[in-house]
Design an enzyme around this catalytic site. Sequence first.
Site, mmCIF file in Angstrom:
data_model
loop_
_atom_site.group_PDB
_atom_site.id
_atom_site.type_symbol
_atom_site.label_atom_id
_atom_site.label_comp_id
_atom_site.label_asym_id
_atom_site.label_seq_id
_atom_site.Cartn_x
_atom_site.Cartn_y
_atom_site.Cartn_z
ATOM 1 N N ALA A 247 0.855 -1.184 0.000
ATOM 2 C CA ALA A 247 0.000 0.000 0.000
ATOM 3 C C ALA A 247 0.886 1.226 0.000
ATOM 4 O O ALA A 247 2.104 1.134 0.203
ATOM 5 C CB ALA A 247 -0.897 -0.006 1.227
ATOM 6 N N LYS A 248 0.238 2.366 -0.210
ATOM 7 C CA LYS A 248 1.013 3.605 -0.319
ATOM 8 C C LYS A 248 1.789 3.900 0.957
ATOM 9 O O LYS A 248 2.774 4.593 0.947
ATOM 10 C CB LYS A 248 0.092 4.755 -0.706
ATOM 11 C CG LYS A 248 -0.413 4.509 -2.125
ATOM 12 C CD LYS A 248 -0.914 5.716 -2.871
ATOM 13 C CE LYS A 248 -0.996 5.335 -4.351
ATOM 14 N NZ LYS A 248 -2.182 5.741 -5.049
ATOM 15 N N ARG A 249 1.317 3.332 2.092
ATOM 16 C CA ARG A 249 2.022 3.602 3.357
ATOM 17 C C ARG A 249 3.362 2.867 3.462
ATOM 18 O O ARG A 249 4.187 3.206 4.300
ATOM 19 C CB ARG A 249 1.130 3.241 4.553
ATOM 20 C CG ARG A 249 0.768 1.787 4.559
ATOM 21 C CD ARG A 249 -0.072 1.353 5.731
ATOM 22 N NE ARG A 249 -0.366 -0.056 5.577
ATOM 23 C CZ ARG A 249 -1.382 -0.537 4.884
ATOM 24 N NH1 ARG A 249 -2.254 0.278 4.340
ATOM 25 N NH2 ARG A 249 -1.555 -1.836 4.745
#
Length: 273
Positions: A247-249
């Site tokens: 994910a973008k995190r």
Amino acid sequence: MDIVTRFAPSPTGELHLGHAHSALFAWRRARAAGGRFLLRIEDIDIRRCKREFEAATLVDLAWLGIDWDGDVRRQSEHFVDYGRVLDGLARRGLVYPCFCSRSDIAASAGAPQGPDGPLYPGTCRGRSASERKALIEAGREFCLRLDCAHAAAEAGPYSFTDETRGRVEGQPLLFGDVVIARKDTPTSYHLSVTVDDHLQGVTLVTRGVDLLPSTHVHVLLQRLLGYETPLYAHHRLLTDENGRRYAKRDRALTLRALRESGASPEEVRRRAA
Ligand code: GLU
């Protein structure tokens, strides 16, 4: 028929290994068949999308060795195209303005669940034309929703083909009266993807299996709009060693971070395979 695929990221963050998997999947399919591979920037959410992420996306893809054909299509430059289609659907009585807030919808306890949460209970569907006019004139914000039962009746039964799953029966009511133009943007993910895949002549839509439910809406829209239905390939999602989706995190696994830590494009391509 020439194969045309596309990669369509939203520039809300940096690309990570999961994006690399998706981009390579589409690119390889086109290149292996001597077809075309298109790049589309899905930036209709003007508040969350950033030009710096778009620029970084192009750098990351080029570094990976992915080349694309023709110009990059940036959705925020094509609101007119989506508006025209929306007007046509409105004239046919297939969409209606919805004035409900998120909390109004959350409060309708017991609503059946759809892929994105509770299905819209249809509160605004039955409003009269004069009621709608009065609310709009009073400055109430609204989105536009597809009247899915009406749309299903107009479209008739439909199906689509997914490369690994075979023939999939269309479920026009899966998302209920789905939002087709958002309050803050004169389009939605579903509408702009459907219009663009058609305008760009995409013949094979490849994307993660998390978007498989959305395909039921896209093919419904294609039926309503008289568009051809492309072939679909919903690929598995790449996960980390703990089985979690990228994910973008996950900062450490952005393509930029991998590049800066000395990884070669070949290594990243292998990890993303
Ligand atoms: N823009 C979408 C995303 O980044 C993908 C759209 C699509 O492939 O249909 O998740």
